[in-house]
Design a protein around this motif. Structure first.
Motif, PDB file in Angstrom:
ATOM      1  N   ALA A 112       0.761  -1.312  -0.175  1.00  0.00           N
ATOM      2  CA  ALA A 112      -0.494  -0.373   0.036  1.00  0.00           C
ATOM      3  C   ALA A 112       0.635   1.351  -0.365  1.00  0.00           C
ATOM      4  O   ALA A 112       1.728   1.082   0.674  1.00  0.00           O
ATOM      5  CB  ALA A 112      -0.721   0.065   1.205  1.00  0.00           C
ATOM      6  N   LYS A 113       0.233   2.129  -0.683  1.00  0.00           N
ATOM      7  CA  LYS A 113       1.315   3.862  -0.700  1.00  0.00           C
ATOM      8  C   LYS A 113       0.654   4.153   0.029  1.00  0.00           C
ATOM      9  O   LYS A 113      -0.625   4.718   0.921  1.00  0.00           O
ATOM     10  CB  LYS A 113       0.806   4.761  -2.082  1.00  0.00           C
ATOM     11  N   GLU A 114       1.851   5.088   1.159  1.00  0.00           N
ATOM     12  CA  GLU A 114       1.325   5.847   2.230  1.00  0.00           C
ATOM     13  C   GLU A 114       0.358   6.714   2.223  1.00  0.00           C
ATOM     14  O   GLU A 114      -0.380   6.746   2.628  1.00  0.00           O
ATOM     15  CB  GLU A 114       2.654   6.269   2.941  1.00  0.00           C
ATOM     16  N   SER A 115       0.197   7.726   0.985  1.00  0.00           N
ATOM     17  CA  SER A 115      -1.110   8.140   0.474  1.00  0.00           C
ATOM     18  C   SER A 115      -1.985   7.590   0.725  1.00  0.00           C
ATOM     19  O   SER A 115      -3.170   7.957   0.569  1.00  0.00           O
ATOM     20  CB  SER A 115      -0.642   8.903  -0.478  1.00  0.00           C
ATOM     21  N   ALA A 116      -2.095   6.157  -0.272  1.00  0.00           N
ATOM     22  CA  ALA A 116      -3.550   5.789   0.168  1.00  0.00           C
ATOM     23  C   ALA A 116      -3.513   5.144   1.447  1.00  0.00           C
ATOM     24  O   ALA A 116      -5.454   5.475   1.549  1.00  0.00           O
ATOM     25  CB  ALA A 116      -3.443   4.474  -1.377  1.00  0.00           C
ATOM     26  N   VAL A 117      -3.136   4.524   1.978  1.00  0.00           N
ATOM     27  CA  VAL A 117      -3.432   4.673   2.818  1.00  0.00           C
ATOM     28  C   VAL A 117      -4.326   5.787   3.907  1.00  0.00           C
ATOM     29  O   VAL A 117      -5.481   5.344   4.690  1.00  0.00           O
ATOM     30  CB  VAL A 117      -2.446   4.100   4.208  1.00  0.00           C
ATOM     31  N   LEU A 118      -3.609   6.547   3.570  1.00  0.00           N
ATOM     32  CA  LEU A 118      -4.274   7.638   4.671  1.00  0.00           C
ATOM     33  C   LEU A 118      -5.473   8.148   3.710  1.00  0.00           C
ATOM     34  O   LEU A 118      -6.242   8.726   4.260  1.00  0.00           O
ATOM     35  CB  LEU A 118      -3.302   9.289   4.622  1.00  0.00           C
ATOM     36  N   GLN A 119      -5.600   8.316   2.287  1.00  0.00           N
ATOM     37  CA  GLN A 119      -7.197   8.475   2.004  1.00  0.00           C
ATOM     38  C   GLN A 119      -8.034   7.547   1.613  1.00  0.00           C
ATOM     39  O   GLN A 119      -9.256   8.011   1.822  1.00  0.00           O
ATOM     40  CB  GLN A 119      -6.244   8.185   0.025  1.00  0.00           C
ATOM     41  N   HIS A 120      -7.813   6.568   2.066  1.00  0.00           N
ATOM     42  CA  HIS A 120      -8.674   5.361   2.486  1.00  0.00           C
ATOM     43  C   HIS A 120      -9.077   4.706   4.172  1.00  0.00           C
ATOM     44  O   HIS A 120      -9.404   4.901   3.752  1.00  0.00           O
ATOM     45  CB  HIS A 120      -8.900   4.011   1.932  1.00  0.00           C
ATOM     46  N   GLU A 121      -8.300   6.365   4.868  1.00  0.00           N
ATOM     47  CA  GLU A 121      -8.719   5.729   6.097  1.00  0.00           C
ATOM     48  C   GLU A 121      -9.269   5.613   6.447  1.00  0.00           C
ATOM     49  O   GLU A 121     -10.590   4.722   7.755  1.00  0.00           O
ATOM     50  CB  GLU A 121      -7.862   6.437   6.870  1.00  0.00           C
ATOM     51  N   ALA A 122     -11.008   6.541   6.223  1.00  0.00           N
ATOM     52  CA  ALA A 122     -12.217   6.788   6.942  1.00  0.00           C
ATOM     53  C   ALA A 122     -13.206   5.863   6.123  1.00  0.00           C
ATOM     54  O   ALA A 122     -13.979   4.919   7.246  1.00  0.00           O
ATOM     55  CB  ALA A 122     -12.826   8.081   5.575  1.00  0.00           C
ATOM     56  N   ALA A 123     -12.983   4.992   5.136  1.00  0.00           N
ATOM     57  CA  ALA A 123     -13.611   4.053   4.769  1.00  0.00           C
ATOM     58  C   ALA A 123     -13.408   2.426   5.102  1.00  0.00           C
ATOM     59  O   ALA A 123     -14.088   1.706   5.693  1.00  0.00           O
ATOM     60  CB  ALA A 123     -13.254   3.450   3.430  1.00  0.00           C
ATOM     61  N   PHE A 124     -11.922   2.203   5.881  1.00  0.00           N
ATOM     62  CA  PHE A 124     -11.684   1.114   6.772  1.00  0.00           C
ATOM     63  C   PHE A 124     -12.060   1.680   8.045  1.00  0.00           C
ATOM     64  O   PHE A 124     -12.760   0.894   8.685  1.00  0.00           O
ATOM     65  CB  PHE A 124      -9.741   1.163   6.977  1.00  0.00           C
ATOM     66  N   ALA A 125     -12.182   2.523   8.823  1.00  0.00           N
ATOM     67  CA  ALA A 125     -12.470   2.570  10.134  1.00  0.00           C
ATOM     68  C   ALA A 125     -14.262   2.356   9.626  1.00  0.00           C
ATOM     69  O   ALA A 125     -14.569   2.235  10.472  1.00  0.00           O
ATOM     70  CB  ALA A 125     -13.133   4.540  10.173  1.00  0.00           C
ATOM     71  N   ASP A 126     -14.797   2.760   8.196  1.00  0.00           N
ATOM     72  CA  ASP A 126     -16.052   2.224   8.274  1.00  0.00           C
ATOM     73  C   ASP A 126     -16.586   0.530   8.497  1.00  0.00           C
ATOM     74  O   ASP A 126     -17.070   0.147   8.763  1.00  0.00           O
ATOM     75  CB  ASP A 126     -16.823   2.919   7.655  1.00  0.00           C
ATOM     76  N   ALA A 127     -15.488   0.002   7.659  1.00  0.00           N
ATOM     77  CA  ALA A 127     -15.717  -0.750   7.378  1.00  0.00           C
ATOM     78  C   ALA A 127     -15.375  -1.607   9.292  1.00  0.00           C
ATOM     79  O   ALA A 127     -16.248  -2.974   9.430  1.00  0.00           O
ATOM     80  CB  ALA A 127     -14.934  -2.064   6.439  1.00  0.00           C
ATOM     81  N   LEU A 128     -14.649  -1.464   9.950  1.00  0.00           N
ATOM     82  CA  LEU A 128     -14.658  -1.882  10.674  1.00  0.00           C
ATOM     83  C   LEU A 128     -15.390  -1.488  12.527  1.00  0.00           C
ATOM     84  O   LEU A 128     -15.117  -1.672  13.486  1.00  0.00           O
ATOM     85  CB  LEU A 128     -12.916  -1.431  11.415  1.00  0.00           C
ATOM     86  N   GLY A 129     -16.774  -0.656  11.790  1.00  0.00           N
ATOM     87  CA  GLY A 129     -17.337  -0.295  12.634  1.00  0.00           C
ATOM     88  C   GLY A 129     -17.196   1.629  13.738  1.00  0.00           C
ATOM     89  O   GLY A 129     -18.023   1.142  14.441  1.00  0.00           O
TER      90      GLY A 129
END
Length: 289
Positions: A112-129
């Motif tokens: 994962a590119k570091e920029s992509a990890v930051l960009q998709h943080e909200a989506a990951f958090a949503d999936a984790l509830g």
């Protein structure tokens, strides 16, 4: 299903291949070894690489033992990747898939590119509830991330956890990766067993995290893997002396290999013989850009 290749085209296929190689896919306990390269923290690196090694009965121990005996006969154990020379690294790359093919083990790699990890943080958090359960705060002129409130099973008082902004996004990303793998594995087991209610439990053995297993990063991983979307699916921990554990060294070598392949692919051109069936192991790698 064993008359196939070793590299799966997608995660769902990887899980179907893996489940088809298991003697008892309905037995829902899986052992997972993890490692990361160069680090599981945000600090300006372009790429971050993570490895998850799954097996039902720690069959990846046999892979680690076989490769250790072949590549480092003096000790019989794999070397730490950061201390190995290029001859060792190239030999590991040539040997890993011929060894993996003999064992019912899944190696999942993500880059994962570091920029992509930051960009998709909200989506990951949503999936984790956990959307709405964390926020960035300023403390002592530094930005941190506060999680909570939450309750411990032995305490009725609401608590919060403060984690460095360098650590929190990667922890969220890695917890989401574990959840994705768990979800696809559960679907593959349900399809194989003909039953949608087979419980799947991951016992995750991590490399030593930032601030060790008693620090806030470890607390955050326990919190994320015990949250609304993950409760009852994971336990998370690791060996204090992980440098001596063959399965941790195997994860370390795989994470280091993927990092090196990304940086200098010309040093890792496969020159061995083709893999011949039957093939029990599975390898899958994906990228987030």
């Amino acid at each position: 299903m064993k008359n196939r290749g070793i590299a799966a085209p997608d995660l769902a296929t990887a899980m179907r291949w893996f489940v088809s190689s298991l003697a008892n896919p309905g037995f829902g306990h899986f052992f997972v070894s993890t490692d990361h390269s160069p680090s599981e923290q945000i600090y300006g690196q372009e790429w971050h690489h993570s490895i998850l090694i799954l097996s039902q009965n720690v069959e990846h121990q046999a892979i680690a033992d076989e490769l250790g005996a072949a590549l480092n006969p003096r000790t019989g154990k794999l070397k730490q990747w950061k201390h190995a020379d290029q001859h060792y690294k190239s030999s590991f790359h040539q040997a890993i898939f011929h060894t993996l093919k003999k064992h019912p083990v899944l190696i999942y790699g993500t880059s994962a590119k570091e920029s992509a990890v930051l960009q998709h943080e909200a989506a990951f958090a949503d999936a984790l509830g956990i959307t709405g359960c964390y926020r960035r705060i300023e403390m002592n002129s530094k930005t941190n991330v506060e999680f909570g409130p939450y309750f411990r099973s032995d305490d009725n008082h609401p608590q919060t956890l403060t984690v460095s902004e360098k650590h929190a996004p990667m922890a969220i990303y890695l917890a989401h990766s574990l959840l994705r793998v768990h979800t696809h594995l559960q679907a593959a087991v349900a399809q194989q067993a003909g039953c949608a209610n087979v419980p799947i439990w991951f016992q995750v053995m991590s490399d030593k995290p930032p601030t060790d297993f008693t620090g806030p990063y470890a607390d955050l991983m326990w919190l994320l893997l015990g949250g609304p979307a993950t409760a009852g699916k994971f336990t998370w921990g690791g060996f204090k002396c992980e440098e001596d554990q063959p399965i941790d060294l195997l994860a370390d070598n795989l994470a280091g290999m993927i990092n090196d392949i990304t940086i200098k692919p010309n040093l890792y051109m496969y020159q061995g013989s083709p893999l011949e069936p039957p093939i029990s192991g599975v390898f899958y790698r994906e990228r987030l850009e």
